[in-house]
Design a protein around this motif. Structure first.
Motif, PDB file in Angstrom:
ATOM      1  N   HIS A  76     -16.196 -16.380   5.169  1.00  0.00           N
ATOM      2  CA  HIS A  76     -17.256 -15.424   4.837  1.00  0.00           C
ATOM      3  C   HIS A  76     -18.165 -15.144   6.025  1.00  0.00           C
ATOM      4  O   HIS A  76     -18.564 -16.065   6.741  1.00  0.00           O
ATOM      5  CB  HIS A  76     -18.121 -15.982   3.707  1.00  0.00           C
ATOM      6  N   GLU A  80     -12.593 -20.708  -2.789  1.00  0.00           N
ATOM      7  CA  GLU A  80     -11.472 -19.808  -3.122  1.00  0.00           C
ATOM      8  C   GLU A  80     -10.396 -19.834  -2.038  1.00  0.00           C
ATOM      9  O   GLU A  80      -9.239 -19.501  -2.288  1.00  0.00           O
ATOM     10  CB  GLU A  80     -11.962 -18.362  -3.293  1.00  0.00           C
ATOM     11  N   CYS A 137     -15.571 -11.367  -3.158  1.00  0.00           N
ATOM     12  CA  CYS A 137     -14.786 -12.594  -3.353  1.00  0.00           C
ATOM     13  C   CYS A 137     -15.031 -13.109  -4.777  1.00  0.00           C
ATOM     14  O   CYS A 137     -16.096 -12.876  -5.355  1.00  0.00           O
ATOM     15  CB  CYS A 137     -15.240 -13.622  -2.327  1.00  0.00           C
ATOM     16  N   ARG A 140     -19.700 -13.897  -3.621  1.00  0.00           N
ATOM     17  CA  ARG A 140     -20.253 -13.345  -2.374  1.00  0.00           C
ATOM     18  C   ARG A 140     -19.634 -11.972  -2.103  1.00  0.00           C
ATOM     19  O   ARG A 140     -18.453 -11.758  -2.367  1.00  0.00           O
ATOM     20  CB  ARG A 140     -19.969 -14.279  -1.193  1.00  0.00           C
ATOM     21  N   CYS A 160     -15.853 -15.874  -5.584  1.00  0.00           N
ATOM     22  CA  CYS A 160     -16.992 -16.816  -5.591  1.00  0.00           C
ATOM     23  C   CYS A 160     -18.314 -16.093  -5.840  1.00  0.00           C
ATOM     24  O   CYS A 160     -19.340 -16.742  -6.029  1.00  0.00           O
ATOM     25  CB  CYS A 160     -17.058 -17.574  -4.272  1.00  0.00           C
ATOM     26  N   CYS A 187     -15.070 -20.334   1.375  1.00  0.00           N
ATOM     27  CA  CYS A 187     -15.606 -20.934   0.159  1.00  0.00           C
ATOM     28  C   CYS A 187     -14.427 -21.633  -0.530  1.00  0.00           C
ATOM     29  O   CYS A 187     -13.330 -21.675   0.011  1.00  0.00           O
ATOM     30  CB  CYS A 187     -16.183 -19.846  -0.749  1.00  0.00           C
TER      31      CYS A 187
END
Ligand SMILES: [Zn+2]
Length: 420
Positions: A250, A245, A304, A308, A306, A243
């Protein structure tokens, strides 16, 4: 989805998978019989360790026995890249192709993609290559556009970028410096092009601490683009994608169950290095249980930034079978690439690993003849000494020969590494 929620969903999918392979897979029927596996006892991911691993050798030796459907149901025939061995066949049904499309659409979204994007594909889409097909279908599923230029051909790449204004490139990252060099040599204003990001496939662009490696630095120091790393393989039929980040790829929990294990097959802890083991979910043609990829990555289970909560994998540090014992040091090829990528004068290289008369590994780096000066050799020598503590042998050959060794007609990808 919280961690417990996706694990619960995975438990159900695992239950379905086990009954599916015990009904349809000649290979797993045999393995279950031989190992006395009671699938009724394995319905949760926590029970997975009751199942034996599947290795690359198993897959190569019993290739067609993994197939769960009659051959008349196969829609697409692909093969693995076969870096270290003969390519293995993979058979995809119509629903497997749909699964690939879903995987890739989700992967693009993870890397910030949307239906507004236009992707320029710089990899092959044919030659029995699964990923090229997956990218095209993923973009289509997401509603984005795609320009299928294929590998190489810097002129055509830039002409397409100018003409169609794509926003994302999909490429092997070591091709990008060549693309930039071509632009520089031909007065193409690449800085103000439409490209915003690059999906990097097949090679790591980060160090294990997530900072850019030399290749990643070389690209981002010259070009203001965002890099997204992905890790995927034919066997997985799915990708681990970063992502924004940039803290590891992932897992898509709908498509794979992930384990990362040590030498004894035990799960490693947060942040530790281990071998990536996958169980494929939703595959109809050739599902795999506890498949040992040979790839060594660090794993992260913490959520994370983000949002997720699925586990993340750091860059592939190396492949288990590609571990080189050289002058008392253990080296993986990516570490050698990383040193070579530091040197801006080096456009192309090939690393040749061989065994000497005593059975020890030897490393030779092939470089272009025009670099052959005592000063350059000396610089390389000390660079390798300081970075890896050992120095390979350098051999200089004509640029044409080097290029023809790396870009071989019968291979889908450039060969930066060969074993002889
Ligand atoms: Zn994330």
């Amino acid at each position: 989805m919280s961690q417990t929620a996706y694990r619960g969903a995975q438990d159900n999918r695992l239950k379905y998978l086990l009954s599916y392979v015990s009904d349809h897979s000649p290979y797993y029927q045999r393995v279950f019989r031989e190992h006395g596996v009671d699938i009724e006892a394995v319905f949760k991911i926590a029970d997975l360790s009751a199942l034996p691993f599947t290795t690359k050798d198993d897959l190569a030796a019993a290739n067609d026995d993994f197939l769960c459907v009659p051959k008349s149901r196969i829609a697409d025939y692909v093969t693995t890249s076969g870096t270290l061995s003969d390519p293995v066949a993979f058979y995809l049904t119509d629903s497997d192709i749909e699964r690939l499309a879903t995987n890739e659409a989700e992967s693009f979204k993870c890397a910030g993609g949307s239906e507004r994007d236009i992707y320029q594909l710089m990899t092959t889409i044919d030659r029995r290559f699964m990923a090229g097909l997956a990218y095209w279908m993923g973009a289509r599923k997401m509603g984005a556009g795609m320009i299928r230029v294929g590998p190489g051909a810097p002129y055509l790449q830039w002409e397409s970028i100018r003409r169609f204004s794509p926003t994302v490139i999909i490429a092997i990252p070591s091709f990008i410096p060549r693309l930039i060099d071509y632009a520089l040599a031909n007065g193409i204003d690449f800085q103000s092009s439409s490209i915003q990001s690059i999906i990097c496939i097949g090679e790591p662009i980060r160090n294990p601490d997530f900072t850019f490696n030399e290749l990643g630095k070389r690209i981002t120091s010259q070009w203001n683009v965002k890099l997204f790393s992905t890790y995927a393989s034919t066997e997985m039929g799915a990708a681990f994608t970063e992502c924004s980040e940039g803290k590891g790829g992932h897992l898509n929990p709908d498509l794979l169950i992930l384990e990362v294990v040590d030498e004894d097959g035990k799960a490693v802890e947060e942040g530790e290095l281990g071998e990536v083991v996958v169980t494929t979910l939703g595959v109809e043609g050739m599902p795999l249980l506890r498949y040992k990829t040979g790839d060594l990555c660090h794993v992260y289970y913490s959520p994370c930034a983000c949002g997720r909560t699925s586990p993340r994998l750091g860059p592939v540090v190396g492949r288990k079978q590609q571990m080189i014992k050289f002058k008392g040091t253990t080296i993986f090829p990516p570490a050698i690439f990383d040193v070579l990528d530091m040197v801006s004068e080096i456009e192309l290289y090939q690393v040749v690993v061989s065994k000497n008369e005593f059975g020890n590994d030897e490393i030779t780096v092939l470089l272009a003849m025009h670099l052959h000066t005592p000063a350059f050799r000396e610089m390389l020598h000390s660079l390798f000494k300081s970075r890896l503590r050992v120095t390979p042998v350098f051999e200089f050959i004509t640029a044409e020969e080097l290029s023809s060794r790396i870009f071989r007609q019968e291979k889908r990808k450039p060969e930066k590494l060969i074993y002889i």
